[in-house]
Design a protein around this motif. Structure first.
Motif, PDB file in Angstrom:
ATOM      1  N   GLU A 183       0.660  -1.160  -0.058  1.00 52.77           N
ATOM      2  CA  GLU A 183       0.103   0.183   0.024  1.00 52.77           C
ATOM      3  C   GLU A 183       0.702   1.088   0.029  1.00 52.77           C
ATOM      4  N   LEU A 184       2.115   1.184   0.805  1.00 53.37           N
ATOM      5  CA  LEU A 184       2.726   2.394   0.893  1.00 53.37           C
ATOM      6  C   LEU A 184       3.463   2.492  -0.393  1.00 53.37           C
ATOM      7  N   ARG A 185       3.967   1.584  -1.199  1.00 61.51           N
ATOM      8  CA  ARG A 185       4.613   1.737  -2.445  1.00 61.51           C
ATOM      9  C   ARG A 185       3.610   2.245  -3.425  1.00 61.51           C
ATOM     10  N   LEU A 186       2.385   1.832  -3.419  1.00 67.76           N
ATOM     11  CA  LEU A 186       1.392   2.265  -4.213  1.00 67.76           C
ATOM     12  C   LEU A 186       1.080   3.655  -4.279  1.00 67.76           C
ATOM     13  N   GLN A 187       0.962   3.964  -3.020  1.00 71.03           N
ATOM     14  CA  GLN A 187       0.668   5.556  -2.578  1.00 71.03           C
ATOM     15  C   GLN A 187       1.858   6.498  -3.213  1.00 71.03           C
ATOM     16  N   ASN A 188       3.058   5.966  -2.851  1.00 68.80           N
ATOM     17  CA  ASN A 188       4.167   6.814  -3.145  1.00 68.80           C
ATOM     18  C   ASN A 188       4.111   6.878  -4.984  1.00 68.80           C
ATOM     19  N   TRP A 189       3.855   5.556  -5.482  1.00 70.99           N
ATOM     20  CA  TRP A 189       3.755   5.844  -7.107  1.00 70.99           C
ATOM     21  C   TRP A 189       2.765   6.583  -7.577  1.00 70.99           C
ATOM     22  N   ALA A 190       1.554   6.583  -6.931  1.00 72.55           N
ATOM     23  CA  ALA A 190       0.343   7.010  -7.512  1.00 72.55           C
ATOM     24  C   ALA A 190       0.756   8.824  -7.106  1.00 72.55           C
ATOM     25  N   HIS A 191       1.523   9.160  -6.124  1.00 73.73           N
ATOM     26  CA  HIS A 191       1.649  10.880  -5.804  1.00 73.73           C
ATOM     27  C   HIS A 191       3.030  11.497  -6.745  1.00 73.73           C
ATOM     28  N   GLU A 192       3.769  10.406  -7.050  1.00 72.71           N
ATOM     29  CA  GLU A 192       5.076  10.894  -7.637  1.00 72.71           C
ATOM     30  C   GLU A 192       4.956  11.534  -9.004  1.00 72.71           C
ATOM     31  N   LYS A 193       5.419  12.734  -9.272  1.00 70.62           N
ATOM     32  CA  LYS A 193       5.526  13.516 -10.477  1.00 70.62           C
ATOM     33  C   LYS A 193       6.624  13.302 -11.342  1.00 70.62           C
ATOM     34  N   ASP A 194       7.664  12.857 -10.724  1.00 71.89           N
ATOM     35  CA  ASP A 194       8.962  12.592 -11.585  1.00 71.89           C
ATOM     36  C   ASP A 194       8.821  11.251 -12.310  1.00 71.89           C
TER      37      ASP A 194
END
Length: 930
Positions: free
Chosen positions: A617-628
């Motif tokens: 869940e944490l990796r998916l959150q970071n992936w979803a909010h990442e712009k770079d």
């Protein structure tokens, strides 16, 4: 402390004692009156003993019935009654002049009604008779000492009651009259004290040579010496005019300044009894001027040497002697009267002292009387109350302290709370704690006293004990009070030293805000306590020192060992906590949470499933909010890698929901594929109009789910776009696998306005050609089956109507020429009888045809068993692309007709019907034909 009264005559007595002159008046006759002329007295063995100037010895028992006998012809001068034996020693005169005689009387034996005199001998120290001044006898009857006015002392050693067992010798010679003698027994050693008018000395008479010790150069008068009891260590008392001296056998002891000219000294129950008169007269005058001063008033004082007070004082006229018997003192006066001094009981004495506020004296008295602790506590309390009422609070609290353990502490505490005497209250509470009698409220009060007084030194002394056994207070209560008062360092000291971990951490985190120290302290705790405290305070620590807290949690969940002074104990067995339980601590710290979860997944692959779920869940959150884009690609790869780790097999639905929530399509498709959800994969590509992917899904998974091709055809048929390429690919696969009837294909594509006949022309042509070929093959097979059936029927008819000729010349088993007896079968095989019997398994079956016939029979039985499998038939009919072929197959296996099998028993082989054999032949021929 003594009650004084005159001894009265016993009831029924006329009041006239022998030799006494009756007193005038009725009132005087009530009091006891002794015979006149009494010169010496003594007591013991339950009687008062008197000697008079007429040579008589009188006995006054407790019944007060006076009796006597004539002991000497002239006078009695000295008496000594032994306390442990009924023996009386006396000195008197039977003749005029200086002729003192010593007589030993056995009072238990009688001689003509009088006591038995067991021994008589003259008291002469040398060659010349001398006046006897004093007499003493040892209680063991082995020593008797006689003192003389010329300064000499004789010692009778041996049994004093017998002449032949006793030896007399001169022990002492001096220039001054001997005024007192006393034996002192200490173990096996016997001492004799000798006092004269000028000196005091002691002898050891139990050994040889009788060594002498000069004790003092002060003496005393006659009857002014005595031996104390064990309460004063059996000291020899010498009552001089200036002082009263006490002596040990080898040295002088204490002295007491009692003024007055001493006449009599006596010891009674711990008291020193002294009769004196104020005018100072030389002790030497006792031998010359006694009669001239006989009318003087005399003072009797009873001293308590231990407690340093005068227990009684009274004035008497002309005291003859003081005697002790029956627990009382008796004072004899010259007028023949006997005054009894009865000691009051201890409680009465104490009450008298209380009324005079002599509490110190009362305490000393109670101790000397061995009063119990409850009685002493009551005295201390009254003394404390007295001092408190006088305003002497310091003295009062000292007395109250002595009541601890007996007096309720609240009684004292209320007094000093009201008076605002915190110093005194502190002293009392300190002692209460030292005696381990304090409760939690007392501890609270004492600590509040310390804090109000700002007395840090006393506070530290109170709490900083060396060992657990020296703790006299409730530690938890002390911590609460110190924390409330702001003495955090003291509270921390107690919490740490007494293992109150929860309080230590509360103070560090909530009061001092020292998060580093709190975390360090947790790291030193045993595993169970470290785990529980991290669950309780982990969020606070994570908020303020996230990195250090995360590091501790990593160790706690992998291989925890308490740290000792900064170094972990390598030898201690490691423990690990459930890492999933600590995930809520990282609620607002995703970076630390990620580091923790990745550490756990790497170091401990068998971590709980919650670790991997949270990490996904944490990796998916970071992936979803990442712009770079580059970082996003990296996070994408990490998420896919985690999904492919195989940790989500048991929680497939949860992982799928997480991927769908964060629109992680690659993850969704991967999970669909892992879960064999091919329909969902197809729908996903259809929704996103990914035509090529639709075809790819059908190609990859069409073998497992053939309906995918049908769905693909329907999907492309509904599209108004030009999808001829994809339709053609689908039709080609449907044709190869024969997945759909041609009519259904035409009906499906009829909905698409862009799909023309040219799209399916090739499909229809090929389909019609295959069907034509199939029809031709089927017609050929039908013709062949008909011909075979006709042939078999003809054979059956011949078997029924025509005889069967057996023309075989060789045995079908051994290939030898047939010889009778032989066995022939309708199938055409013949056998020697012995060959048939050796190889046949059944009398009714041909050994050569049996294997083939058995296969046919097994097929028939299998068909019979499957005849009732309705569910299987329905399933195959529903799932098959060619329903007619399924029905034909079941029809051909005889599912829809009833077949009866007839088998002959071995015993009826010769009589079996012809139709049974024909039926078997028919089956065998049909099997060969197929």
């Amino acid at each position: 402390f003594f009650d004084k009264e005159l001894v009265k005559e016993p009831l029924g007595n006329d009041g006239a004692a022998p030799g006494a002159t009756p007193a005038s008046g009725s009132a005087a006759s009530k009091f006891l009156c002794l015979p006149p002329g009494i010169t010496v007295c003594d007591s013991g063995r339950g009687s008062l003993v008197f000697g008079d100037m007429e040579g008589q010895i009188w006995f006054l028992p407790r019944s007060l019935q006076l009796t006597g006998f004539q002991a000497y012809k002239l006078r009695v001068t000295h008496l000594y009654q032994l306390k442990q034996h009924n023996i009386l020693a006396s000195v008197g005169e039977d003749e005029e002049g200086i002729n003192p005689l010593v007589k030993i009387w056995n009072l238990e034996k009688r001689d003509g009604g009088n006591p038995l005199c067991t021994r008589i001998f003259p008291a002469i120290p040398g060659t010349e008779p001398t006046v006897v001044s004093c007499l003493t006898v040892h209680e063991n009857l082995n020593f008797m000492a006689i003192g003389f006015t010329d300064g000499s002392v004789t010692l009778n050693k041996g049994d004093i009651t017998r002449d032949r067992h006793s030896k007399t010798q001169i022990l002492h010679k001096g220039n001054y009259p001997v005024t007192g003698l006393a034996f002192r027994q200490a173990g096996k050693t016997t001492h004799l004290f000798v006092v004269t008018t000028e000196n005091v000395q002691s002898y050891i008479v139990s050994g040889k040579d009788y060594p002498r010790v000069e004790l003092d150069t002060h003496g005393c008068g006659l009857r002014c010496s005595a031996l104390s009891d064990p309460s004063q260590d059996l000291q020899f008392i010498v009552a001089g005019d200036e002082c009263v001296y006490l002596y040990q056998p080898d040295e002088r002891g204490p002295c007491f300044a009692f003024e007055g000219h001493k006449l009599i000294a006596h010891w009674f129950r711990g008291y020193l009894v002294i009769v004196s008169r104020d005018r100072k007269v030389s002790p030497k005058s006792e031998f010359t001027s006694r009669d001239s001063q006989s009318s003087d008033k005399q003072i009797l004082n009873i001293y308590d040497l231990c407690n340093k007070f005068i227990a009684y004082s009274a004035v008497f006229e002309d005291v003859v002697d003081v005697l002790a018997e029956w627990g009382s003192l008796y004072v004899l006066t010259r007028d023949g009267r006997v005054h009894a001094l009865q000691e009051k009981d201890t409680q009465t004495k104490l009450e008298m002292l209380f009324k005079k506020n002599l509490f110190e004296m009362a305490i000393n008295l109670a101790k000397s009387q061995h009063l119990d602790s409850d009685g002493l506590a009551q005295i201390f309390m009254q003394y404390g109350d007295h001092l408190y009422s006088k305003g002497n609070h310091d003295g009062a609290v000292q007395q109250y302290i002595r009541t601890i353990g007996k007096l309720e502490p609240s009684y004292v505490i209320r007094k000093f709370l009201d008076a605002q005497r915190i110093h005194n209250l502190t002293a009392y509470l300190q002692t209460l704690h030292r005696q381990s009698l304090a409760n939690a409220d007392h501890t609270t009060l004492l600590l509040n006293c310390y804090t109000k007084l700002k007395d840090s030194s006393k506070l530290e002394e109170f709490i900083k004990t060396k060992s657990e056994s020296e703790v006299h207070f409730d530690v938890e209560t002390a911590i609460k009070v110190l924390r409330q008062a702001g003495y955090y360092s003291h509270a921390l000291y107690l919490a740490e030293n007494h293992a109150h971990h929860e309080w230590y951490l509360k103070i560090q985190l909530e009061d001092i805000k020292n998060y580093q120290e709190a975390l360090r302290y947790i790291g030193k705790l045993p595993f169970e306590q470290a785990e529980s405290n991290m669950k309780r305070y982990g969020k606070i620590l994570m908020h303020h020192i996230p990195e250090q807290t995360t590091q501790l949690l990593k160790g706690l969940c992998t291989d925890y060992r308490p740290s000792l002074e900064g170094h972990s104990d390598k030898e201690a067995p490691g423990c690990r906590a459930n890492s999933e339980e600590f995930i809520p601590i990282f609620a607002n710290n995703p970076r630390e949470l990620k580091a923790f979860l990745e550490h756990m997944s790497e170091v401990q692959p068998d971590s709980p499933q919650g670790i991997y779920d949270t990490l996904l869940e944490l990796r998916l959150q970071n992936w979803a909010h990442e712009k770079d884009p580059q970082v996003k690609e990296k996070l994408h790869a990490e998420a896919i890698s985690l999904l492919k780790s195989g940790r989500f097999c048991d929680v497939f639905d949860k992982a799928l929901v997480l991927c769908q929530m964060h629109d992680f399509q690659d993850g969704v498709l991967y999970l669909y594929e892992q879960g064999k959800l091919f329909q969902q994969i197809m729908h996903y590509h259809m929704q996103h109009e990914q035509y090529r992917q639709v075809i790819t899904v059908c190609e990859r998974h069409g073998e497992q789910d053939p309906s995918l091709w049908e769905q693909a055809l329907s999907y492309f048929a509904r599209k108004e776009e030009d999808c001829k390429e994809y339709v053609a690919a689908v039709l080609k696969h449907i044709e190869n696998k024969n997945l759909m009837p041609p009519l259904l294909v035409v009906q499906t594509l009829a909905h698409n306005s862009t799909a023309t006949l040219s799209v399916i022309r090739d499909y229809l042509v090929q389909k019609l050609q295959k069907q034509s070929q199939q029809i031709a093959q089927d017609e050929l097979r039908v013709r062949r089956y008909r011909e075979e059936t006709t042939r078999i029927r003809q054979e059956i008819q011949e078997l029924k109507a025509s005889p069967k000729i057996f023309q075989k010349t060789k045995c079908s088993i051994c290939n030898s020429a047939l010889e009778l007896p032989s066995v022939h079968f309708l199938c055409g095989h013949s056998f020697h009888q012995h060959c048939f019997e050796s190889y046949s398994e059944s009398d009714a079956d041909c050994p050569t045809c049996l294997p083939e016939n058995r296969k046919v029979m097994d097929m028939i039985r299998a068909q019979e068993q499957k005849r009732d499998l309705h569910d299987q038939f329905q399933h195959q009919l529903k799932c098959s692309n060619d329903s007619f072929s399924v029905i034909a197959d079941y029809f051909g296996r005889g599912v829809f007709n009833k077949l009866t099998l007839l088998t002959d028993p071995p015993t009826a082989r010769l009589t079996s019907s012809l139709e049974a054999g024909l039926q078997r032949d028919l089956l065998m021929h049909s099997r060969r034909g197929t």
